[in-house]
Design a protein around this motif. Sequence first.
Motif, short mmCIF file in Angstrom:
data_model
loop_
_atom_site.label_atom_id
_atom_site.label_comp_id
_atom_site.label_asym_id
_atom_site.label_seq_id
_atom_site.Cartn_x
_atom_site.Cartn_y
_atom_site.Cartn_z
N GLU A 26 0.82 -1.20 0.00
CA GLU A 26 0.00 0.00 0.00
C GLU A 26 0.86 1.26 0.00
OE1 GLU A 26 -3.52 0.60 -0.04
OE2 GLU A 26 -3.31 -1.41 -0.89
N PHE A 27 1.95 1.23 0.77
CA PHE A 27 2.88 2.35 0.80
C PHE A 27 3.45 2.63 -0.59
CE2 PHE A 27 7.33 3.68 0.96
CZ PHE A 27 7.25 4.87 1.67
N ILE A 28 3.93 1.58 -1.25
CA ILE A 28 4.55 1.75 -2.56
C ILE A 28 3.51 2.18 -3.60
CG2 ILE A 28 5.70 0.52 -4.45
CD1 ILE A 28 7.07 -1.21 -2.29
N SER A 29 2.34 1.55 -3.58
CA SER A 29 1.31 1.90 -4.56
C SER A 29 0.85 3.35 -4.39
CB SER A 29 0.10 0.97 -4.41
OG SER A 29 0.41 -0.34 -4.84
N THR A 30 0.67 3.78 -3.14
CA THR A 30 0.25 5.16 -2.91
C THR A 30 1.34 6.14 -3.31
OG1 THR A 30 -1.07 4.36 -1.04
CG2 THR A 30 -0.76 6.74 -1.22
N LEU A 31 2.58 5.78 -3.04
CA LEU A 31 3.70 6.63 -3.46
C LEU A 31 3.71 6.79 -4.98
CD1 LEU A 31 7.33 6.43 -2.09
CD2 LEU A 31 6.90 6.75 -4.51
N ILE A 32 3.53 5.68 -5.70
CA ILE A 32 3.50 5.73 -7.17
C ILE A 32 2.38 6.64 -7.66
CG2 ILE A 32 2.96 4.35 -9.23
CD1 ILE A 32 4.41 2.00 -7.86
N GLY A 68 -2.05 6.84 -13.37
CA GLY A 68 -1.29 6.49 -12.17
C GLY A 68 -2.05 5.54 -11.27
N LEU A 69 -3.36 5.76 -11.12
CA LEU A 69 -4.14 4.88 -10.25
C LEU A 69 -4.31 3.51 -10.87
CD1 LEU A 69 -5.61 4.65 -7.59
CD2 LEU A 69 -7.69 5.45 -8.72
N PHE A 70 -4.47 3.44 -12.18
CA PHE A 70 -4.54 2.15 -12.87
C PHE A 70 -3.33 1.31 -12.55
CE2 PHE A 70 -3.12 0.12 -16.98
CZ PHE A 70 -3.85 -1.06 -16.80
N VAL A 71 -2.16 1.91 -12.64
CA VAL A 71 -0.93 1.17 -12.34
C VAL A 71 -0.83 0.85 -10.86
CG1 VAL A 71 1.59 1.30 -12.34
CG2 VAL A 71 0.31 2.15 -14.31
N ALA A 72 -1.11 1.83 -10.00
CA ALA A 72 -0.98 1.63 -8.56
C ALA A 72 -1.89 0.52 -8.05
CB ALA A 72 -1.28 2.93 -7.82
N VAL A 73 -3.13 0.47 -8.54
CA VAL A 73 -4.04 -0.60 -8.14
C VAL A 73 -3.57 -1.94 -8.69
CG1 VAL A 73 -6.40 -1.49 -8.38
CG2 VAL A 73 -6.03 0.93 -7.90
N SER A 74 -3.12 -1.93 -9.93
CA SER A 74 -2.68 -3.18 -10.56
C SER A 74 -1.52 -3.82 -9.80
CB SER A 74 -2.26 -2.92 -12.01
OG SER A 74 -3.35 -2.46 -12.78
N VAL A 75 -0.52 -3.02 -9.43
CA VAL A 75 0.67 -3.61 -8.81
C VAL A 75 0.42 -4.02 -7.35
CG1 VAL A 75 2.24 -2.34 -10.32
CG2 VAL A 75 1.61 -1.34 -8.12
N GLY A 76 -0.64 -3.46 -6.73
CA GLY A 76 -0.92 -3.84 -5.35
C GLY A 76 -2.03 -4.84 -5.19
N ALA A 77 -2.77 -5.12 -6.26
CA ALA A 77 -3.99 -5.93 -6.15
C ALA A 77 -3.74 -7.32 -5.57
CB ALA A 77 -4.66 -6.04 -7.52
N ASN A 78 -2.68 -7.99 -6.01
CA ASN A 78 -2.45 -9.36 -5.57
C ASN A 78 -1.81 -9.45 -4.19
OD1 ASN A 78 -3.50 -10.40 -7.97
ND2 ASN A 78 -1.49 -10.36 -8.97
N ILE A 79 -1.42 -8.32 -3.62
CA ILE A 79 -0.75 -8.34 -2.32
C ILE A 79 -1.64 -7.77 -1.23
CG2 ILE A 79 1.33 -7.66 -1.04
CD1 ILE A 79 2.63 -7.14 -3.83
N SER A 80 -2.20 -6.60 -1.48
CA SER A 80 -2.99 -5.92 -0.46
C SER A 80 -4.43 -5.66 -0.88
CB SER A 80 -2.34 -4.57 -0.13
OG SER A 80 -2.38 -3.71 -1.26
N GLY A 81 -4.76 -5.95 -2.13
CA GLY A 81 -6.07 -5.59 -2.66
C GLY A 81 -6.01 -4.30 -3.45
N ILE A 173 -10.51 -6.13 -15.45
CA ILE A 173 -10.44 -4.72 -15.84
C ILE A 173 -10.69 -3.80 -14.65
CG2 ILE A 173 -11.19 -5.26 -18.19
CD1 ILE A 173 -13.87 -3.81 -17.38
N ALA A 174 -10.72 -4.36 -13.44
CA ALA A 174 -10.99 -3.54 -12.26
C ALA A 174 -10.04 -2.34 -12.15
CB ALA A 174 -10.93 -4.39 -11.00
N PRO A 175 -8.72 -2.54 -12.29
CA PRO A 175 -7.82 -1.38 -12.14
C PRO A 175 -8.10 -0.27 -13.13
CG PRO A 175 -6.58 -3.42 -11.96
CD PRO A 175 -7.95 -3.79 -12.45
N ILE A 176 -8.39 -0.63 -14.37
CA ILE A 176 -8.63 0.43 -15.36
C ILE A 176 -9.98 1.09 -15.12
CG2 ILE A 176 -9.71 -0.99 -17.18
CD1 ILE A 176 -7.97 0.64 -19.18
N ALA A 177 -10.99 0.33 -14.66
CA ALA A 177 -12.29 0.93 -14.34
C ALA A 177 -12.15 1.90 -13.18
CB ALA A 177 -13.31 -0.17 -14.00
N ILE A 178 -11.36 1.52 -12.18
CA ILE A 178 -11.13 2.39 -11.02
C ILE A 178 -10.39 3.64 -11.44
CG2 ILE A 178 -9.95 2.53 -8.80
CD1 ILE A 178 -10.51 -0.56 -8.58
N GLY A 179 -9.39 3.48 -12.30
CA GLY A 179 -8.66 4.64 -12.80
C GLY A 179 -9.56 5.56 -13.61
#
Length: 250
Positions: A26-32, A68-81, A173-179
């Motif tokens: 979450e820290f890394i995704s939010t930073l990104i 940015g949010l599309f990427v941030a959600v994508s890279v964190g989805a499998n670890i933290s949601g 497509i959740a990350p892109i929909a959220i973005g």
Amino acid sequence: MPISRIAVGTTEEALQPGALKAALAEFISTLIFVFAGQGSGMAYNKLTGDGAATPAGLISAALAHAFGLFVAVSVGANISGGHVNPAVTFGAFVGGNITLFRGLLYWVAQLAGSTVACLLLRFSTGGLATGSFGLTGISVWNGLVLEIVMTFGLVYTVYATAVDPKKGSLGTIAPIAIGFIVGANILVGGAFDGASMNPAVSFGPALVSWSWESHWVYWAGPLIGGGLAGVVYELIFISHSHEQLPTTDY
């Protein structure tokens, strides 16, 4: 009802390796996310000599935050949601999908990620000021309603595409929909209150620039909107289903 599934958890849970890894994600995704979104605004100000906001600037901000949010959600989805947002975490909590202690751990990580992103931006741009969120031509109550409605849409989208056990292939497509919903909402609210929808996104710039005017709006609005979305979706669309919620996402 969702309220019956709310869980406090334990302090031991928050210190487990899995929870700490999720917090780091979450820290890394939010930073990104904040580095890209806040940095795009700083770059725009530099290119325009701190000129007046324009439609082009609003569009660039919407695109930067959406990408940015599309990427941030994508890279964190499998670890933290891939929450990347205290309002999303709060919405997950009131829906019974994350414990209180784990949620608080996520909050700390998200706020820290935003703050570090703003500090890195200030250092790497030679001391340029990070912009802070503020109201333009509207009252605090107008801004509060804007944040509630926009964040409701965001967290509702998270539930529909990432949390709902019936999502099927839609989850891909959740990350892109959220973005996309964040980018669209910035086009709506950006000219009025900056369209935060995320207390962490507001907190980092406010702390680094030490500008707290109307800051409570950017906490109250997103938390109310996110909480309402969590309750509504769980109560109406999930809680009457016989399917179990996935345990790996949140």
